[in-house]
Write a protein that holds these residues in place. Structure first.
Motif: not given
Length: 59
Positions: A51-55, A57
């Motif tokens: 989730r973080h790598s795909n921006a 939130p």
């Protein structure tokens, strides 16, 4: 060589689309539910990193 074409009634095509849509939604909800509420840290942390790598939130 002759080929035969079978035409499905409109109702059969709609049932096919509906069942595919319901199965896709069920699979998506299952995956989100299992990963999101998993007590296994490896699974939860892997999804969190994705989730973080795909921006996206997440918190």
């Amino acid at each position: 060589m002759q080929s035969q074409v079978t035409h499905l009634p409109v109702a059969a095509r709609q049932v096919g689309r509906l069942s595919q849509s319901l199965m896709a939604m069920s699979l998506g909800l299952f995956i989100v539910g299992v990963v999101g509420f998993s007590h296994i840290d490896v699974i939860h942390n892997a999804a969190h990193d994705v989730r973080h790598s795909n921006a996206f939130p997440c918190h």
